[in-house]
Every structure is written in C-alpha cells, then in structure tokens.
Design a protein around this motif. Structure first.
Motif, PDB file in Angstrom:
ATOM      1  N   PRO A 202       0.828  -1.204   0.000  1.00 34.39           N
ATOM      2  CA  PRO A 202       0.000   0.000   0.000  1.00 34.39           C
ATOM      3  C   PRO A 202       0.860   1.251   0.000  1.00 34.39           C
ATOM      4  N   GLU A 203       0.302   2.336  -0.499  1.00 34.36           N
ATOM      5  CA  GLU A 203       1.041   3.593  -0.573  1.00 34.36           C
ATOM      6  C   GLU A 203       1.449   4.036   0.834  1.00 34.36           C
ATOM      7  N   GLY A 204       2.728   4.377   0.953  1.00 28.93           N
ATOM      8  CA  GLY A 204       3.244   4.815   2.238  1.00 28.93           C
ATOM      9  C   GLY A 204       3.667   3.698   3.156  1.00 28.93           C
ATOM     10  N   VAL A 205       3.481   2.441   2.728  1.00 24.09           N
ATOM     11  CA  VAL A 205       3.861   1.295   3.552  1.00 24.09           C
ATOM     12  C   VAL A 205       5.075   0.620   2.929  1.00 24.09           C
ATOM     13  N   ARG A 206       6.077   0.362   3.737  1.00 28.79           N
ATOM     14  CA  ARG A 206       7.280  -0.282   3.252  1.00 28.79           C
ATOM     15  C   ARG A 206       6.989  -1.709   2.831  1.00 28.79           C
ATOM     16  N   ALA A 207       7.502  -2.116   1.661  1.00 30.69           N
ATOM     17  CA  ALA A 207       7.245  -3.462   1.147  1.00 30.69           C
ATOM     18  C   ALA A 207       7.817  -4.507   2.087  1.00 30.69           C
ATOM     19  N   ALA A 208       7.101  -5.586   2.263  1.00 32.14           N
ATOM     20  CA  ALA A 208       7.576  -6.682   3.113  1.00 32.14           C
ATOM     21  C   ALA A 208       8.780  -7.349   2.475  1.00 32.14           C
ATOM     22  N   PRO A 209       9.759  -7.769   3.269  1.00 29.36           N
ATOM     23  CA  PRO A 209      10.957  -8.369   2.707  1.00 29.36           C
ATOM     24  C   PRO A 209      10.716  -9.702   2.031  1.00 29.36           C
ATOM     25  N   ARG A 210       9.533 -10.319   2.208  1.00 29.47           N
ATOM     26  CA  ARG A 210       9.263 -11.609   1.583  1.00 29.47           C
ATOM     27  C   ARG A 210       8.792 -11.468   0.141  1.00 29.47           C
ATOM     28  N   SER A 211       8.595 -10.256  -0.357  1.00 24.38           N
ATOM     29  CA  SER A 211       8.032 -10.090  -1.682  1.00 24.38           C
ATOM     30  C   SER A 211       8.810  -9.049  -2.462  1.00 24.38           C
ATOM     31  N   GLY A 212       8.538  -9.007  -3.767  1.00 26.55           N
ATOM     32  CA  GLY A 212       9.119  -7.975  -4.608  1.00 26.55           C
ATOM     33  C   GLY A 212      10.455  -8.355  -5.189  1.00 26.55           C
ATOM     34  N   PRO A 213      11.118  -7.409  -5.875  1.00 28.65           N
ATOM     35  CA  PRO A 213      12.366  -7.696  -6.581  1.00 28.65           C
ATOM     36  C   PRO A 213      13.491  -8.190  -5.678  1.00 28.65           C
ATOM     37  N   ARG A 214      13.471  -7.838  -4.410  1.00 29.15           N
ATOM     38  CA  ARG A 214      14.570  -8.258  -3.540  1.00 29.15           C
ATOM     39  C   ARG A 214      14.667  -9.772  -3.437  1.00 29.15           C
ATOM     40  N   LEU A 215      13.541 -10.462  -3.618  1.00 27.88           N
ATOM     41  CA  LEU A 215      13.574 -11.926  -3.574  1.00 27.88           C
ATOM     42  C   LEU A 215      14.491 -12.488  -4.643  1.00 27.88           C
ATOM     43  N   LEU A 216      14.541 -11.816  -5.802  1.00 26.75           N
ATOM     44  CA  LEU A 216      15.342 -12.324  -6.909  1.00 26.75           C
ATOM     45  C   LEU A 216      16.827 -12.235  -6.609  1.00 26.75           C
ATOM     46  N   GLU A 217      17.207 -11.468  -5.584  1.00 22.10           N
ATOM     47  CA  GLU A 217      18.606 -11.367  -5.197  1.00 22.10           C
ATOM     48  C   GLU A 217      18.966 -12.397  -4.128  1.00 22.10           C
ATOM     49  N   GLY A 218      18.004 -13.208  -3.709  1.00 29.30           N
ATOM     50  CA  GLY A 218      18.257 -14.159  -2.643  1.00 29.30           C
ATOM     51  C   GLY A 218      19.047 -15.364  -3.109  1.00 29.30           C
ATOM     52  N   PHE A 219      19.647 -16.040  -2.158  1.00 30.43           N
ATOM     53  CA  PHE A 219      20.397 -17.257  -2.465  1.00 30.43           C
ATOM     54  C   PHE A 219      20.401 -18.160  -1.244  1.00 30.43           C
ATOM     55  N   VAL A 220      20.833 -19.398  -1.469  1.00 30.88           N
ATOM     56  CA  VAL A 220      20.879 -20.401  -0.405  1.00 30.88           C
ATOM     57  C   VAL A 220      22.205 -21.138  -0.505  1.00 30.88           C
ATOM     58  N   THR A 221      22.970 -21.153   0.565  1.00 32.26           N
ATOM     59  CA  THR A 221      24.137 -22.029   0.613  1.00 32.26           C
ATOM     60  C   THR A 221      23.670 -23.413   1.028  1.00 32.26           C
ATOM     61  N   ALA A 222      24.237 -24.441   0.430  1.00 32.83           N
ATOM     62  CA  ALA A 222      23.751 -25.802   0.705  1.00 32.83           C
ATOM     63  C   ALA A 222      24.835 -26.831   0.444  1.00 32.83           C
ATOM     64  N   VAL A 223      24.696 -27.958   1.111  1.00 32.92           N
ATOM     65  CA  VAL A 223      25.519 -29.143   0.869  1.00 32.92           C
ATOM     66  C   VAL A 223      24.582 -30.321   0.685  1.00 32.92           C
ATOM     67  N   VAL A 224      24.779 -31.085  -0.392  1.00 33.50           N
ATOM     68  CA  VAL A 224      23.997 -32.298  -0.641  1.00 33.50           C
ATOM     69  C   VAL A 224      24.962 -33.477  -0.648  1.00 33.50           C
TER      70      VAL A 224
END
Length: 371
Positions: free
Chosen positions: A222-244
């Motif tokens: 909503p206007e004037g409300v900061r976007a939640a960190p779980r959504s939006g373009p910032r998600l595309l910058e996420g990564f996961v370190t892993a060992v299989v």
C-alpha cells in the motif's frame, strides 16, 4: 534487570515516594515535586496500560500532597501543574496501550513463523538405510527474526540415502518460504531420479523459478507502507548455501556437492577432517550470474565414521570476548559418540561457549556408518 511484574511496578512507585519525601523534607525552599510528573511517562516504556494508570493516580495524589505542604493551592500555577499531570498520564496510558498491542502482534507473528519453520524442520528419522542419523535445530536466543536454516533427508530408488543442509539468505517468513521451495525441490529431484552431479543445477533452476513466480504474484505494498521483505524484486537477489550428500556403495562412500556452504566435517578414528570442495561453487539461486559448474567430491566412509553437516550459526557463535566457536577442535572429543549423543554434547558446549545467547539459528545433522 527487573523481570518480575511486581518489581517493575514497585520501582516507579518507590521513586515517586522518594521524590515526595525529598520535597516534604526540603520545605518550601526546595520544590522537587514537579519531577514526579515525569514518572508516568517513563513507565510507559516498560509497564502495561493498567499499571501506568495506577502509577499516574499515585503520582497525582503525591503531587497534591506536595502542593499542600508547599502552600501552592492558591497559586496561579497550581491548575497548570494538575493539568500537566493529567495530560501526561493520559498520554502515558495511551502510549503503553499502543506498545502492548504491537508487542502482542509481534509475538503472534513470531509464533506463526516459528510454527511454520518447525513444520518444515521435523526431526529426521533415527535411521536412514544402513546409517544412524540425528538432527538438531536451535533458534537464536536474541530478539531476532527466525532464520532460514534447513535440513532434509530421503532414500533414493536405489536404496541409497541422500542428505541436504542449507542456509537461506536473510531471516523471517520470507526465508522460511524460500527454505520450503528448496526442500520441495530436493524431494521432487529424488522422485525424478536426478543424479547428484545434476542436482545443484536442478535445484538452482527450480529455486529461481519459484522466486520469480513469488515476486510476480506478490501484491504491491500500500502507498506509504514499506514493502515486506518476503516479496518484490529483492527476492530475486536471494540465495541459499547448501551441501547435498549421497551415501552410496553400500554406505562405504560419500559423494558431496557443496554450493557455497561451510564444509562438512568427517570424524575418523579421533581425527576431524574438513571436506573442503576442490572447486568452489556459487550458492543456489545465483545460477543466472553465469554458467556455473558444480563438481562432486568423493570420500571414503569407514565403519564408525561420523559425518557432521552444520550451518554457519555454529562456527560464527561468539563467546563474551568475541571469539568464534572452534567446532573442529571441540568435535574430536566426542568422535566415538553416536550421532544423537554427539549433537547433545555439541549443543551443550555451544551454549556454554556463547553464554547461552546465540546470534543466529543453528542446524546440524550427524550421520554415522555402523561399525
């Protein structure tokens, strides 16, 4: 620090009584009763609205007593003093109510996030094929959002165990959601018989697709409300370190694919070996940066050997002097223990090192080949 509700209430009341006593003892030449007005405002920081109201009423009475002792009832300033007490008291009660409501909302959100993470991180079975297994998850003790530590295990169609441990960038519900994507991809890959050499690329592509879908379908803030960190373009910058890890050849061989994660530790005959990958690889979710190669390293697993998978919350735990937890050095003392006892000792020693306060979530999985 005052933890008891009664102690927290008694402290401001005692302070008001002390100020009143000083005012009465000083006579008309020393007037410190006005300082009592600030007490209800300060109480709004740590007391509930009802307690703040009680302190305000007591403060009002003490101000009246001090004014009578100083013969201020007939002064032109007395109505201003009374009005100030009432105004500050109402503001303090209102502020305490708002703070209490937000604390309840935050506690509810943390509870929902914790339950969601516990659903994802169910304890692993005590046995997986021929292997003995134990898992451990510890939430950070400090006031921080939950993290994205994860682990999973499955048995392939060939009957060989496959294990994974990972750590999602960031914290909160968004991290838990990304962890869910990765664990779903891990199980789907086992059903589709994806080979270990191809698994990092498979998981990377699935993860980026899921993140893209989530980012595209997330509603705008909503206007004037900061976007939640779980959504939006910032998600595309996420990564996961892993060992299989695949344990094949009848449990005699480890095949490890490391995607930017802390190297597993192999306990063999009282020694501790760090299984550092020969070719470092990027974490999952960053495959779009460039063509990425994920090599598989192979190690022997002798009878009685224990493999420890862990997240960086273990090695980055600090003691009061700021020293990191020396995992490899401590681990040798429990190399003869079965997985469950090993993790129990690690947990106790880690909390002792960090003085009971972990700065990040911790996940560990211990695997042992029977002797």
């Amino acid at each position: 620090m005052l933890r008891s509700p009664w102690a927290r209430l008694a402290a401001p009341l005692a302070f008001v009584a002390l100020l009143l006593g000083g005012d009465l003892a000083g006579g008309t030449s020393i007037r410190i009763g006005g300082l009592m007005i600030a007490v209800p405002a300060l109480c709004a920081v740590f007391l509930g609205p009802r307690q703040v109201l009680f302190v305000t009423v007591v403060t009002f009475g003490c101000v009246i007593i001090a004014a009578e002792d100083n013969h201020q009832f007939d002064s032109a300033n007395f109505p201003v003093v009374i009005g100030t007490v009432v105004l500050i008291g109402v503001g303090a009660v209102t502020a305490a109510s708002i703070r209490a409501r937000r604390e309840r909302q935050l506690a509810q959100a943390r509870w929902v996030a914790t339950v969601a993470q516990q659903v994802l991180l169910r304890p692993l079975p005590a046995r997986l094929g021929t292997l003995s297994l134990a898992s451990l998850y510890m939430a950070a003790e400090e006031e921080a959002a939950i993290g994205g530590d994860l682990y999973a295990a499955t048995v392939l169609d060939s009957g060989e165990p496959r294990l994974m441990i990972g750590d999602v960038q960031g914290k909160g519900l968004g991290a838990v959601e990304v962890a869910g994507f990765l664990m779903t991809g891990f199980r789907r890959a086992a059903r589709r018989r994806v080979k270990l050499a191809d698994l990092p690329d498979y998981l990377d592509r699935r993860l980026r697709e899921d993140l893209l879908d989530l980012a595209e379908t997330a509603p705008p803030a909503p206007e004037g409300v900061r976007a939640a960190p779980r959504s939006g373009p910032r998600l595309l910058e996420g990564f996961v370190t892993a060992v299989v890890v695949d344990v094949d050849d009848g449990g005699r061989r480890l095949r490890v694919a490391n995607c930017g994660h802390p190297p597993p530790l192999l306990l063999h005959g009282g020694t501790v070996r760090r299984l550092v990958p020969e070719v470092p690889a990027l974490p999952l979710g960053l495959g779009d940066i460039g063509e990425e190669r994920h090599d598989v390293d192979t190690y022997a697993l002798d009878p009685g050997d224990v493999l420890l998978l862990y997240t960086d919350g273990v090695t980055e735990a600090r003691d009061p002097d700021g020293a990191f937890y020396p995992l490899a050095d401590r681990l040798g003392a429990w190399s003869a223990d079965p997985p469950e006892a090993l993790l129990r000792h690690l947990r106790e020693d880690l909390l002792l090192h960090a003085a009971g306060s972990l700065g990040d979530d911790v996940a560990m999985v211990a695997v042992q080949r029977p002797a």
